[in-house]
Structures are given as C-alpha cells and as structure tokens.
Design a protein around this motif. Structure first.
Motif, short mmCIF file in Angstrom:
data_model
loop_
_atom_site.label_atom_id
_atom_site.label_comp_id
_atom_site.label_asym_id
_atom_site.label_seq_id
_atom_site.Cartn_x
_atom_site.Cartn_y
_atom_site.Cartn_z
N VAL A 155 0.86 -1.18 0.00
CA VAL A 155 0.00 0.00 0.00
C VAL A 155 0.89 1.24 0.00
O VAL A 155 1.86 1.31 0.77
CB VAL A 155 -0.94 0.04 1.22
N ILE A 156 0.56 2.20 -0.86
CA ILE A 156 1.34 3.44 -0.97
C ILE A 156 0.38 4.63 -0.90
O ILE A 156 -0.61 4.67 -1.64
CB ILE A 156 2.15 3.48 -2.27
N GLY A 157 0.68 5.56 -0.03
CA GLY A 157 -0.09 6.80 0.06
C GLY A 157 0.83 8.00 -0.08
O GLY A 157 1.94 8.00 0.44
N ARG A 158 0.37 9.00 -0.81
CA ARG A 158 1.21 10.18 -1.05
C ARG A 158 0.36 11.44 -0.96
O ARG A 158 -0.80 11.46 -1.37
CB ARG A 158 1.87 10.09 -2.41
N LEU A 159 0.98 12.51 -0.45
CA LEU A 159 0.37 13.83 -0.40
C LEU A 159 1.35 14.80 -1.03
O LEU A 159 2.51 14.91 -0.59
CB LEU A 159 0.07 14.23 1.04
N LEU A 160 0.90 15.50 -2.08
CA LEU A 160 1.75 16.44 -2.81
C LEU A 160 1.22 17.85 -2.64
O LEU A 160 0.03 18.10 -2.88
CB LEU A 160 1.79 16.07 -4.30
N TYR A 161 2.09 18.77 -2.22
CA TYR A 161 1.73 20.18 -2.13
C TYR A 161 2.43 20.92 -3.27
O TYR A 161 3.65 20.81 -3.46
CB TYR A 161 2.15 20.78 -0.80
N SER A 162 1.65 21.69 -4.04
CA SER A 162 2.18 22.43 -5.19
C SER A 162 1.91 23.91 -5.01
O SER A 162 0.81 24.31 -4.65
CB SER A 162 1.52 21.95 -6.48
N LEU A 163 2.92 24.72 -5.28
CA LEU A 163 2.81 26.18 -5.20
C LEU A 163 3.44 26.78 -6.44
O LEU A 163 4.61 26.53 -6.75
CB LEU A 163 3.50 26.71 -3.95
N TYR A 164 2.64 27.56 -7.20
CA TYR A 164 3.11 28.25 -8.40
C TYR A 164 2.96 29.75 -8.18
O TYR A 164 1.85 30.24 -7.93
CB TYR A 164 2.31 27.82 -9.63
N MET A 165 4.06 30.47 -8.29
CA MET A 165 4.06 31.93 -8.13
C MET A 165 4.46 32.55 -9.46
O MET A 165 5.57 32.35 -9.94
CB MET A 165 5.02 32.34 -7.01
N ASN A 166 3.52 33.30 -10.07
CA ASN A 166 3.68 33.81 -11.42
C ASN A 166 3.78 35.32 -11.44
O ASN A 166 3.14 36.01 -10.64
CB ASN A 166 2.49 33.39 -12.29
N ASP A 167 4.55 35.83 -12.40
CA ASP A 167 4.64 37.27 -12.59
C ASP A 167 5.27 37.54 -13.96
O ASP A 167 5.68 36.62 -14.66
CB ASP A 167 5.46 37.92 -11.48
N ALA A 168 5.35 38.82 -14.32
CA ALA A 168 5.97 39.24 -15.57
C ALA A 168 6.85 40.45 -15.29
O ALA A 168 6.60 41.22 -14.35
CB ALA A 168 4.92 39.57 -16.62
N LYS A 169 7.90 40.64 -16.11
CA LYS A 169 8.85 41.71 -15.87
C LYS A 169 8.26 43.09 -16.10
O LYS A 169 8.55 44.04 -15.38
CB LYS A 169 10.09 41.51 -16.75
N GLU A 170 7.44 43.23 -17.15
CA GLU A 170 6.88 44.53 -17.46
C GLU A 170 5.96 45.01 -16.33
O GLU A 170 5.09 44.26 -15.87
CB GLU A 170 6.09 44.48 -18.78
N LYS A 171 6.12 46.24 -15.91
CA LYS A 171 5.34 46.76 -14.79
C LYS A 171 3.87 46.91 -15.13
O LYS A 171 3.01 46.84 -14.24
CB LYS A 171 5.92 48.11 -14.35
#
Length: 662
Positions: free
Chosen positions: A389-405
């Motif tokens: 038996v295998i159990g897994r918990l994955l936490y994902s965090l994506y932080m997005n932005d662009a250079k132009e103000k």
C-alpha cells in the motif's frame, strides 16, 4: 553525396579503433539481464500501471525510433506530423500532452511555453529502456516533480561501470528512404572500477520528400512532400562516479540543434510552404545519491536548461513572419528515504524550479513571464507478505509574474493533491496480482495559455484531474514457455479544462469551461517459447480502448462527443523468431478512426489504419568485436494514413543499419 560521407564517417571510426579490445558479451549480458529482470518483475507487482521496453524488446519488436517505441505502449496517443523531422508529442489516457511528463535519466524535461515535449529530439540509439508509469508506482524514492503529473515517460540511458578499464567504441550508421542518413558514435570508458564516462554524437539528415496520394471524389492526386528537410545533430557527455559503496554522483551535458523546414498542410492541388524552424536545446544535470545506513538514504539533483526556437515564414502576408523565443529553467530537488524496518518506508521530497520566457520580438506574447514553482511530497509505503500500500500527499505552489510593470502576471496557485495505490497477491507463491489506484493532480496553465497575445488569459485556473485504475497482472512459466499478462480498467475526469473560445472573429481567449470524462481499458500480453537450442519464438501485443467524452456544455455541438485525435481502439503486436541464422520479426500498429476537432464536423473524420512492418537482423563476431546488421521494411503494404489531419505519413520505406562495437 551525404550517404557516401556518412559511410566514410562510419568506416573511419572503424579503422581508428580496430585495435581496441572489448569486454566479453557475457559480462554485458549478465549485467543487462539482472537489471531487466528486476524491472520486468516490477511491471507485475507495481501498485499502478508500469510498462517497460528495453533494448532487447525494441530490437525483437522492430522498433526504429522513439515514436515507433511509443506506439507499442498501451494507453498512448501520439501526434506525429510526418517523417523523420516531424514534431512528435505524446498523451496518455486522454489527459493530453501537457499532462504527460517526460524524464531523461531521472530528471524531468520541461517546456514552459507550450507545455508539450517534442520527443523527436531524443535518439533511440543511446537508450537502454523506456518505461511508462501511470499514477504512482512502487518507487517512492523520486523527486516531487515526478509525482506532479498523471503519467510519466522515463527514458534511461546511463549504464553502470564495471571493473574493465579498456576503452569501448560503438559505431553505427543508418540510411534509408527519402535521403535519410544517421551516423552515430558512442565512446565509453571506465577510468577505474568507480568512475565511468561516455561521449555520444549523432547527426541526422533527411529530405523527407516522400510520396503521398490524396483522394478528391473519384480523382486521386499523387504528389510528394515539400519543404520537409531535416538537418539535426545532438551530443551528450555522461559520467558516473561511485564515490564509495554508499555514495554515487552522476552527470550529463546535452546539446541538440535542429535546423529544419516545416511542411505545410496538404490540401487539394496545393502543397506550398516555406516555413522554417531552428530548435536548440542545452542542459546540464547532476544527481547525487547517498546512504547513511540501511535505514536512511538521500538523493539530490540539479539542472539548468536553455531552449530557443527561431521560426520564419517568408510567405506571410505583409512581410516575413518571424518569432524567436528563449526559455530557461533552473531546477533543484532533494529527497529523503527512511526505512525503519522491512514493512515500512517513508519518503519526503522537495523541488524548486524557476522558469522564464522572452524573445527578440514579443509581439505575440505579452510581457516577459516568469514562474517560481515549489513542490513538496510526503509518501508512506507499507509492504507485507502479499500486500503493498502506498499513500502520497503532494503540495504544489506556483508563483507567477511578468517583468513589465504594466503587465499583470498570471494568478498564483497552490493545491494539495492526494494519491493512494495498492497491490495484492491473489495466490500465495504465484505471480497473480490485483492492483488499484487513485490519484488527484492538477496542471498549471502554460505561458502561452496565460500570456499569448489575443489568446492568453492571466485569470485562468489550473486544470484538475482525478484518475482511478483497477487492474490484474499475471505471469506464468511452464517448461519452455512463458506468459505475462496485464489488464487495467480506468476512469479519468478533468475539470476546469482550459479551452480556447472565440471572443470575436479575430480574437480567441483561453477560458476554464471544459469538463472531460474518460473511460478505458489497457491490455498487454507477452509470450515466449523456446523451440530448440538457440531458437526462440516470442509475441508481444497491446490493446487499448478509450472513450474520452466532452461533458462541458449540454446541448453544445461538442457535448458527449469523443475528444479530437482520440481513437476508440489502438493496437500493436509483433511476432519474432530468433535463431542462429537470421532473426526475423513482423510487427503491426494501428488505430480506429478519429476526429480532427471536438465538434465532429462533416469531412473532418480521419480514417483508421493498420500498418505492417518487417525486420531482419543478424549479430555476429569479427574477432573479439561484435557486428550487427539490420534491415527494416516499414509500412510494408504502403498504407496511406494520417495521424494529424492534412499531414500524411510515409508509405512503404526501408531502413538499413550497421552497428560495430569495439
């Protein structure tokens, strides 16, 4: 001329290394058999579907390239734009190419702009094995990134060092129809019994001007593909250092350059295109693995990836249309494995990556986007006498932005994704296993989906996917015969699917409106019979059924209809006869009809096909060296078919391979 140059290249390498000795085949064979049999057993006992093709399989099945190998794996849908230089992307069980991960020697490949990996870049001649994992299988000691996709294709190239410290050279040349020629070199040496390295070089040239026919009512048009030339090369430097009995460092430097013409769509009475594309890709990666004692191990990997594409279309109205893009990635991962006793194992993995995209002209992409990604997974594995038996918990965090103000970056995203899988041996002492698995995962929008001019949408939410699988595996041996069988049924659903909808006649926008439900069945069969000493008859076959229906908007033109380019039925099979004279294999792949769009408009159905090929090969020794000759006849019946609409595939063709190992 190019064919003569390739032969000269190959013969020169032959003469230069003619005095180089080699280790015996017996040592190589023992090493390969040990590794292969361990992996083969894992396909039976895995808690989630795991399918493996090693070098021996690919030879006896008549596999000629990566795309051909993927046709022999169940549940895969391949988009192939034709010929040696055509782009090739893969999706698994209806999830789409953007949901399918590709790992190269243990580190994931990335494509932040479109999200689709072009597998035509990778050579089969330097591959030890290819495996497909759907869900989470028994190997829990992996980077968190490999847990972040519904399915992952693993391409493995590195070999373990031995005590032999003599240099070894593999030389090979392939040539075939439509001016196809590929010289290949691999030099490898174990500096000591702890340190080994290899250098790989390959060049491919092909005109790809193959003939095709097109039916227009009662008329048949015969023509040849134009603007299809491929001119590509790639090189690799690999090393493996066993620092001690419990510590190992591996590394790879990779470069690929493909300057190719892009054939246009084939329509009635026109085959005009002058588009070109130059792809370049460089990456370097390191991986370190250590063990403190029998209970505690750790693994670290790091990678820098650079990729550029330069597209030109001189026939564009109003002037030359060109677009140049550059993307970069910095990636690192660390994993810790703790095994307190024989029944329990715990893994904790954390990954970080930084991606950005820019170009010389950003007319089509708004801003210069970048993304920080953090992935963390915690996995528990319990293994008893007959139960895993295998159990897994994955936490994902994506932080997005662009250079132009003045550009608003795409929204940040985070999610907690669980998965659970198990395998149970139904009959004690026999290889009969029941497996079941569930996995929840999501996909962040690509940079094109978020930022592409008049197409992207920075307010997109991620696609969320749930996958369920239940399967049975069996392996039996009696006398001189063996049989392995896998049978898996699955149900997948994707919500918040990203789709492009028209805003007006000229502007389309990506929005979250899609919902897809997928029901399917995958089956594989391997059988072998030892007819006599040195004579082996073997069979390998796969079959897949897939119902992938659009459930987005009741009453819409696409509701309850099969997704575009998704066949109901896919099959492959091969029969090989190995003997002391000339080994033979006959093989086939095929699929049922598909639709070129989700709406199933009239005249957009793509016919199904069955393609048959024949392979003959012979291995023999010249002194202490090994020589192999091989002839492949592809599409023996000259079937005319398409995998992507208006991109006809080659009909009957041939390929000849000479391989010499020093």
């Amino acid at each position: 001329m190019r064919l003569r140059l390739a032969f000269g290249f190959w013969l020169l390498a032959l003469m230069v290394s003619a005095q180089t000795d080699t280790i015996t085949d017996r040592v190589h064979q023992l090493e390969e058999v040990t590794v292969t049999e361990t992996q083969r057993r894992h396909t039976m006992t895995s808690t989630a579907p795991l399918h493996l093709l090693d070098r021996k399989d690919m030879l006896t099945m008549g596999v000629t390239d990566i795309a051909d190998a993927l046709h022999r794996l169940p549940g895969i849908t391949l988009r192939d734009y034709g010929g040696a230089g055509g782009m090739k992307t893969v999706s698994v069980r209806g999830f789409g190419a953007k949901h399918t991960g590709v790992s190269y020697d243990g580190v994931m490949l990335s494509e932040c702009q479109s999200g689709e990996i072009d597998l035509s870049r990778y050579s089969l001649d330097n591959v030890e094995n290819i495996s497909l994992v759907i869900g989470d299988n028994d190997d829990i000691f992996i980077p968190a990134r490999q847990s972040s996709v519904p399915a992952i294709l693993n391409i493995q190239t590195l070999r373990l060092p031995t005590a032999d410290t003599k240099p070894h050279l593999t030389t090979q040349v392939k040539f075939g129809s439509f001016s196809y020629v590929t010289p290949f070199l691999r030099y490898e040496q174990n500096i000591s019994d702890r340190f080994a390295f290899s250098v790989v070089a390959e060049y491919t040239y092909a005109e790809n001007d193959y003939p095709y026919e097109l039916k227009n009512g009662v008329f048949t048009i015969e023509d040849r593909r134009t603007n299809s030339r491929m001119n590509a090369g790639h090189g690799e430097l690999n090393f493996l250092w066993n620092i001690s009995q419990t510590n190992r460092l591996t590394g790879k430097v990779y470069y690929y350059d493909n300057d190719r013409q892009l054939p246009g769509q084939v329509h009635y009475y026109t085959n005009l295109s002058q588009e070109t594309l130059r792809d370049r890709n460089f990456f370097g990666q390191l991986a370190y693995q250590g063990r403190h004692n029998d209970k505690f191990s750790w693994k670290w990997s790091g990678k820098f990836n650079w990729y550029s594409s330069d597209y030109k279309d001189p026939l564009y109205q109003g002037g030359i249309n060109d677009a140049r893009y550059f993307q970069r990635e910095a990636y690192t991962s660390v994993a810790f494995l703790y095994v307190p006793e024989e029944h329990w194992a715990f893994d904790c993995s954390a990954d970080y990556s930084f991606n950005n995209l820019n170009g010389s002209s950003m007319r089509t992409t708004v801003g210069h986007p970048y993304r920080h990604t953090i992935l963390q997974s915690t996995t528990v594995k319990y293994k008893a006498h007959r139960l895993t038996v295998i159990g897994r918990l994955l936490y994902s965090l994506y932080m997005n932005d662009a250079k132009e103000k003045d550009v608003v970056g795409s929204r940040d995203m985070n999610r907690l994704s669980p998965s659970l899988s198990l395998s149970y041996q139904l009959v004690d002492g026999q290889d009969v296993y029941l497996r079941a698995s569930y996995k929840n995962i999501f996909r962040a929008p690509t940079f094109n989906e978020s930022y592409y001019y008049h197409y992207g949408n920075t307010d997109l939410s991620p696609e969320s996917a749930n996958q369920f699988n239940i399967g049975l595996t069996y392996a039996g041996y009696k006398g001189n015969t063996s049989c392995q069988l896998t049978l898996d049924g699955y149900y997948n659903e994707v919500t918040d699917k990203i789709m492009a909808l028209p805003f007006n006649m000229f502007v389309w926008r990506c929005v979250n409106v899609g919902k897809v439900k997928i029901l399917g069945l995958d089956a594989t069969l391997r059988a072998a019979c030892q007819l006599a000493q040195g004579q082996l008859l073997s069979f390998m076959g796969t079959y897949s059924y897939q119902s992938a229906k659009n459930k987005t908007l009741p009453g819409s033109t696409s509701y309850e209809k099969q997704l575009a380019y998704t066949p109901d039925h896919t099959l492959s099979g091969s029969v090989s006869y190995e003997n002391p004279w000339v080994n033979l294999a006959i093989h086939t792949t095929g699929m049922s009809s598909r639709w070129a769009n989700n709406e199933h408009y009239d005249d957009t159905e793509i016919d199904g096909y069955v393609e048959i090929g024949l392979t003959a090969w012979r291995q023999f020794r010249i002194g202490s060296h090994q020589m192999e000759g091989r002839v492949d006849l592809k599409n023996l019946l000259s079937t005319q078919y398409e995998l992507v609409r208006f991109y006809p595939m080659p009909r009957r063709s041939y390929q000849v391979t000479f391989n010499y190992k020093f």
